[in-house]
Design an enzyme around this catalytic site. Sequence first.
Site, short mmCIF file in Angstrom:
data_model
loop_
_atom_site.label_atom_id
_atom_site.label_comp_id
_atom_site.label_asym_id
_atom_site.label_seq_id
_atom_site.Cartn_x
_atom_site.Cartn_y
_atom_site.Cartn_z
N ASP A 67 0.82 -1.21 0.00
CA ASP A 67 0.00 0.00 0.00
C ASP A 67 0.85 1.26 0.00
O ASP A 67 2.07 1.21 0.18
CB ASP A 67 -0.96 0.00 1.20
N ASP A 136 -7.69 -2.35 14.09
CA ASP A 136 -9.06 -2.58 13.62
C ASP A 136 -9.16 -3.85 12.75
O ASP A 136 -10.18 -4.10 12.13
CB ASP A 136 -9.58 -1.36 12.85
N HIS A 138 -7.26 -4.43 10.06
CA HIS A 138 -6.93 -4.26 8.63
C HIS A 138 -5.65 -5.01 8.26
O HIS A 138 -4.78 -5.22 9.09
CB HIS A 138 -6.86 -2.77 8.24
N GLU A 143 -9.65 -1.72 5.19
CA GLU A 143 -10.30 -1.36 6.45
C GLU A 143 -11.61 -2.13 6.64
O GLU A 143 -12.16 -2.65 5.65
CB GLU A 143 -10.59 0.14 6.46
#
Length: 236
Positions: A67, A136, A138, A143
């Site tokens: 990413d 979270d 991810h 996400e």
Amino acid sequence: MNFITVKTYEELSKKAANIIAAQIINKPNCVLGLATGSTPVGTYDILTKYYEDGVLDFSTVTSVNLDEYEGLDGANDQSYRYFMNKNLFDRVNINKNNTYVPNGCATDLVKEGKDYDCLIKELGGIDIQLLGIGLDGHIGFNEPEDFFTAETHPVDLDPSTIKANARFFEDESQVPKRAITMGMMSIMQAKKILLIANSASKKEIVEKAFYGPITPLVPASILQLHPDVTVIFSEK
Ligand code: PGA
């Protein structure tokens, strides 16, 4: 799934580096899927040491990163391209032309994502994908959402991700709000997955991801469907 719990970050880094080193030795022209964040730094340090000691050769390795932040080019010291150069590529004998990070400055990030997926296919897919995990759940910057996204795609970062990543910036307002991330298709098609997580704060999400229901609300839970996953977890 091979779930390994270790006591220290050093042990985690060494085990992860050894798995990646074994991949390079087994297939010198392999495609490594690489990750950024604080967790892989120790792994990259050990891989660098193996190179310096003459036991690891990166000259025919190709890499694809997960990413990149939107709007940050490789010269920006907060970009993931910059991170990879600093933490690994500039320290070993990899050919930089064979290192790929999504272009967060592309005018059309959707097209950039499609091109990135084509590139990964042309390279023959990823031999081993290194992953961290966000608080979270991810992986990459996938996400929590109502659905899993297959392709490399632009994404709005979750407020908890922006908060977590603020530690790398002068203040939270400087953290980009968007990014481009490899989607679940390229990650799940990697031949092997190596996920590393360190700190007590990640314990709950790691348990949810690997022992809870498979749901896009915990993106890493999709890895339960992958046939060759190694997780290395350390609380400290
Ligand atoms: P970290 O990030 O390694 O900095 O904890 C992991 C991630 O967000 O994927």
